[in-house]
Write an enzyme that holds these catalytic residues in place. Structure first.
Site, PDB file in Angstrom:
ATOM      1  CG  HIS A 108      -1.788   1.186   1.357  1.00  0.00           C
ATOM      2  ND1 HIS A 108      -2.901   1.349   0.572  1.00  0.00           N
ATOM      3  CD2 HIS A 108      -1.704   2.287   2.133  1.00  0.00           C
ATOM      4  CE1 HIS A 108      -3.471   2.507   0.879  1.00  0.00           C
ATOM      5  NE2 HIS A 108      -2.770   3.092   1.821  1.00  0.00           N
ATOM      6  CD  GLU A 173       4.452   1.180  -4.238  1.00  0.00           C
ATOM      7  OE1 GLU A 173       3.932   0.219  -4.832  1.00  0.00           O
ATOM      8  OE2 GLU A 173       3.955   2.319  -4.243  1.00  0.00           O
TER       9      GLU A 173
END
Ligand code: GRF
Length: 196
Positions: A108, A173
């Site tokens: 997320h 990420e």
């Protein structure tokens, strides 16, 4: 360990995960699954030699359970030990999550518990946060909740736009998710911390 990866869009996180599972890594990707045949990541997955599939969620209209039943059966065929949600943009019901709880991860783009849900970069800018980042967590029925397995932090800069900040986070990420997956596959739940 066998890892199924669920995507909805370009699949840049999926590519990072697939490319990380080589050599002495205890896991290998066994399936890349999308909720639309138009997901750009499917072509990238095929180019990486992955088995791919898709279940279009639209014919199911609002019947999430019916969509998830097909999704679950297709995923089961690949016999994964771990499911990674990577840019997967469908909310999963408690019924689906309960079948994979403890074996399903999600990334997320915020430093949870801040900014669950959407538009996280704009919200961080709006709040004037000095830092922002991304989180990998175990998936539980509560949206963007669940035990945190890793976080990467980036500075928010003076003239950041949501797009510029999102790109800075996305770069992290691609480092965080593979690092967390490797530990998770080795049975190590020690949180990964990058940029703290
Ligand atoms: C990105 O916004 C990322 O922050 C989030 O999902 C979106 C698409 O990622 N995890 P990807 O390129 O499809 O992995």
């Amino acid at each position: 360990k066998r890892v199924a990866i669920l995507i909805s869009g370009g699949g840049s996180n999926m590519v990072s995960l697939v490319e990380s599972m080589t050599g002495d890594h205890p896991a290998r990707a066994c399936l890349v699954m999308a909720n639309s045949e138009n997901a750009g990541g499917l072509a990238k997955a095929s180019a990486l030699g992955m088995d791919t599939d898709f279940v279009d969620h639209r014919p199911f209209k609002g019947d999430r359970a019916a969509f998830e039943e097909v999704l679950h059966d297709r995923i089961l065929q690949a016999q994964p030990d771990i499911v990674c949600l990577a840019g997967f943009m469908r909310v999963l019901t408690e019924g689906f999550v309960s079948k994979w709880q403890g074996r399903m991860l999600n990334i997320h783009p915020s430093l949870l518990p801040k900014y669950r849900g959407l538009h996280t970069h704009a919200r961080a800018l709006e709040a004037g946060d000095a830092y922002h980042g991304c989180t990998v967590h175990e998936v539980t029925p509560e949206l963007d909740d669940g035990p945190i397995l890793g976080q990467a932090r980036v500075p928010v800069l003076e003239d950041d736009t949501p797009e510029v900040l999102a790109a800075r986070v996305l770069e992290q990420e691609h480092k965080l998710y593979p690092a967390v997956l490797r530990r998770f596959a080795e049975g190590d739940r020690t949180p990964v911390k990058i940029g703290f």
